[in-house]
Design a protein around this motif. Structure first.
Motif, short mmCIF file in Angstrom:
data_model
loop_
_atom_site.label_atom_id
_atom_site.label_comp_id
_atom_site.label_asym_id
_atom_site.label_seq_id
_atom_site.Cartn_x
_atom_site.Cartn_y
_atom_site.Cartn_z
N VAL A 1 8.87 22.56 7.03
CA VAL A 1 8.63 21.16 6.67
C VAL A 1 7.23 20.73 7.10
O VAL A 1 6.55 20.00 6.36
N GLN A 2 6.80 21.18 8.28
CA GLN A 2 5.47 20.79 8.75
C GLN A 2 4.38 21.22 7.78
O GLN A 2 3.41 20.48 7.54
N LYS A 3 4.52 22.41 7.20
CA LYS A 3 3.54 22.87 6.21
C LYS A 3 3.47 21.92 5.03
O LYS A 3 2.39 21.60 4.53
N ASP A 4 4.64 21.47 4.56
CA ASP A 4 4.65 20.51 3.45
C ASP A 4 3.99 19.20 3.86
O ASP A 4 3.23 18.60 3.08
N LEU A 5 4.28 18.74 5.07
CA LEU A 5 3.73 17.45 5.51
C LEU A 5 2.22 17.50 5.64
O LEU A 5 1.52 16.51 5.35
N TRP A 6 1.68 18.66 6.07
CA TRP A 6 0.22 18.75 6.13
C TRP A 6 -0.38 18.60 4.74
O TRP A 6 -1.45 17.99 4.57
N GLN A 7 0.29 19.16 3.74
CA GLN A 7 -0.20 19.02 2.37
C GLN A 7 -0.07 17.58 1.88
O GLN A 7 -0.92 17.09 1.13
N LEU A 8 0.98 16.90 2.31
CA LEU A 8 1.14 15.49 1.95
C LEU A 8 -0.01 14.66 2.52
O LEU A 8 -0.53 13.76 1.86
N VAL A 9 -0.41 14.99 3.75
CA VAL A 9 -1.55 14.31 4.36
C VAL A 9 -2.83 14.64 3.60
O VAL A 9 -3.66 13.77 3.31
N ARG A 10 -2.96 15.90 3.24
CA ARG A 10 -4.17 16.34 2.53
C ARG A 10 -4.32 15.62 1.19
O ARG A 10 -5.42 15.22 0.81
N PHE A 11 -3.20 15.43 0.49
CA PHE A 11 -3.25 14.84 -0.85
C PHE A 11 -2.64 13.43 -0.87
O PHE A 11 -2.05 13.01 -1.86
N HIS A 12 -2.80 12.71 0.23
CA HIS A 12 -2.10 11.42 0.36
C HIS A 12 -2.57 10.38 -0.64
O HIS A 12 -1.85 9.43 -0.94
N THR A 13 -3.77 10.53 -1.20
CA THR A 13 -4.25 9.54 -2.17
C THR A 13 -3.75 9.81 -3.58
O THR A 13 -3.91 8.96 -4.46
N PHE B 1 0.84 -1.20 0.00
CA PHE B 1 0.00 0.00 0.00
C PHE B 1 0.87 1.26 0.00
O PHE B 1 0.49 2.29 0.55
N THR B 2 2.04 1.17 -0.61
CA THR B 2 3.00 2.26 -0.56
C THR B 2 2.67 3.36 -1.57
O THR B 2 2.30 3.08 -2.71
N ASN B 3 2.81 4.59 -1.12
CA ASN B 3 2.76 5.75 -2.01
C ASN B 3 3.99 6.60 -1.68
O ASN B 3 4.68 6.36 -0.68
N ILE B 4 4.28 7.59 -2.50
CA ILE B 4 5.42 8.47 -2.25
C ILE B 4 5.00 9.93 -2.43
O ILE B 4 4.00 10.23 -3.09
N ALA B 5 5.76 10.80 -1.80
CA ALA B 5 5.61 12.25 -1.98
C ALA B 5 6.96 12.87 -1.66
O ALA B 5 7.91 12.16 -1.29
N PHE B 6 7.08 14.19 -1.80
CA PHE B 6 8.38 14.83 -1.66
C PHE B 6 8.33 16.00 -0.69
O PHE B 6 7.34 16.74 -0.63
N VAL B 7 9.41 16.13 0.07
CA VAL B 7 9.54 17.22 1.04
C VAL B 7 10.86 17.95 0.77
O VAL B 7 11.90 17.30 0.63
N THR B 8 10.81 19.26 0.71
CA THR B 8 11.98 20.07 0.37
C THR B 8 12.29 21.06 1.49
O THR B 8 11.38 21.66 2.07
N LEU B 9 13.58 21.21 1.78
CA LEU B 9 14.03 22.22 2.75
C LEU B 9 15.14 23.05 2.13
O LEU B 9 16.14 22.50 1.67
#
Length: 480
Positions: free
Chosen positions: A363-375, A341-349
């Motif tokens: 980074v936290q702002k990016d992670l919230w977006q990753l959660v929002r668009f996790h599908t 059930f693996t998906n990927i996304a990217f985080v930049t600093l």
């Protein structure tokens, strides 16, 4: 004569065989089918017809690979940088008591019968199918003289490559050394399941082994994959695509880290692991500091990883590939399904932020977006990035963060993980972080030969030291 070999031989000479009803048909260029070939076909007709019928039935039950499974399949191609290997997970579990192999084997065959992902066969053509029945699986019992021999076996078993189109895609074995505890060795190709699913299967196994009840579910990975196709067709991903298009310019591909050699020169490579941890007490302090700073442990750990690597990077920013376990709730028992059930996304600093507190907020702002668009299918994200070299390792730095607060991460009673190693094509560094048993395990799985060992040690220690500084320093004052 071997009918499969015969069909492949004919295909190699431009002679195609197929069925129309019960009749065997062929197509060939004029003169390419000799009298001898016709006699061979006639003599082997019954076997060829039976095999082609079997293939036709198998194709009916096949279903497509997921996007991440396709990526894993592509990674087996050695023409890609850091390619030519499979995505593979290996673990060693120490047991408190001596195992009854026959009882364990009986229990494991029950697990195989109920978890359809364990009966998957992966095709090189980009499809998969579940075998309705499989032969009895025999757990190998390996007798060794000492721990040194165990290490030799570890080196061998931790890098196994499973051939496509063959079952099984996993191995379970037990090693025994005089005056030492038994070790259960479990490895698998990640095309059939992720690490969380491996824990589900092991929990089922040891419940059966201890004569405890297991609640089997009437829903499998193949059901999920078919339901997901229907689910996906109804989704509106316009917001997710707009977000990733806006972020595409920030993504740093092919990061300039202090490699020992160009990644394109690394072939037939192996992986090794560096290990560190925060104790239960230290991790509790870190969690309290996260609450104080209104952020999450995942954001802090990811930020510390990025910030540590940035200190060794020639780029003005760094992007990591973040692994996301993405079980869409298409069934009430989805959290009990074994599969990938693996998906990927990217985080930049970027460099230049004033303090660690600012970095983690970024980074936290990016992670919230990753959660929002996790599908959203993360394998599509890089299509928004221009001028990419397709055969290069674009995002070779990975973070796999599995934080369960010690609630669900524990291994079954009596088992203690003493070693693990992951390997992934087109990856040079994978940060595997877990908080099982209340401790924070910090593990770097790295491609051998990619870094000078002293340099890699400095990078790893910088990461571990930064995590420890965060326990006692004001994050607004942590700047390097």
């Amino acid at each position: 004569m071997d009918c499969i070999a015969l069909i492949h031989d004919f295909a190699g000479r431009g002679i195609t065989l197929w069925l129309e009803g019960e009749k065997l048909k062929f197509r060939a260029a004029s003169g390419s089918l000799s009298t001898y070939d016709k006699d061979v076909l006639k003599a082997n007709k019954e076997g060829i017809v039976a095999y082609l019928k079997q293939v036709a039935e198998e194709e009916k039950s096949s279903f497509p690979l997921s996007s991440i499974q396709k990526s894993y399949l592509v990674g087996r191609d050695s023409t890609y940088d850091l390619g030519g290997i499979n995505t593979h997970y290996y673990m060693e579990l120490e047991l408190d008591s001596t195992l009854d192999i026959k009882k364990l084997q009986h229990a494991w065959n029950q697990v195989i019968a109920h978890d359809d992902a364990l009966r998957l066969v992966i095709s090189s053509k980009g499809s998969q199918r579940v075998l309705n029945s499989v032969p009895e699986y025999f757990i190998e019992e390996v007798f060794l003289n000492n721990q040194e021999e165990r290490l030799v076996k570890r080196s061998e078993w931790s890098h196994h490559i499973y051939p496509l189109d063959h079952w099984p895609f996993f191995t379970l074995r037990v090693s025994r050394v005089p005056c030492e505890k038994d070790i259960l060795h479990f490895d698998f190709d990640c095309m059939i399941m992720d690490a969380w699913s491996a824990k589900i299967a092991l929990t089922q196994l040891f419940k059966l082994y201890r004569d405890e009840p297991v609640r089997w579910i009437e829903y499998g990975f193949s059901d999920y994959c078919r339901d997901y196709v229907a689910y996906e067709s109804k989704q509106d991903y316009s917001l997710a695509e707009a977000f990733w298009k806006s972020k595409a310019g920030e993504l740093v591909c092919e990061p300039q880290l202090p490699y020992a050699k160009p990644l394109s020169e690394i072939r037939n490579h192996r992986f090794s692991r560096m290990v560190g941890e925060l104790s239960s007490e230290e991790y509790a302090i870190l969690q309290a500091k996260c609450r104080e700073n209104r952020t999450t442990p995942a954001a802090v750990i990811c930020t510390a990883y990025l910030k540590s690597l940035l200190g060794f990077s020639e780029d003005d920013a760094l992007t990591v590939n973040s692994t996301v376990f993405n079980r869409i709730p298409l069934h009430k028992d989805i959290n009990s399904v074994v599969g990938d059930f693996t998906n990927i996304a990217f985080v930049t600093l970027p460099k230049g932020l004033d303090s660690f507190a600012q970095c983690v907020q970024h980074v936290q702002k990016d992670l919230w977006q990753l959660v929002r668009f996790h599908t959203y299918d993360g394998t599509k994200i890089l299509k928004f990035k221009e001028n990419l070299a397709p055969m290069r390792a674009q995002m070779p730095v990975v973070i796999t963060c599995v934080l369960e607060g010690g609630r669900n991460g524990d291994m079954p009673k009596g088992l203690h993980q003493v070693y693990a190693l992951s390997k992934t094509p087109q990856v040079v560094l994978d940060y595997q972080v877990t908080d099982f048993d209340g401790k924070l395990s910090v593990n770097w799985d790295y491609a051998e030969g990619a870094f000078d060992f002293d340099t890699l040690s400095k990078m790893f220690n910088a990461n571990l030291n930064l995590l420890k500084r965060l326990l006692c320093e004001n994050w607004n004052e942590v700047r390097d």
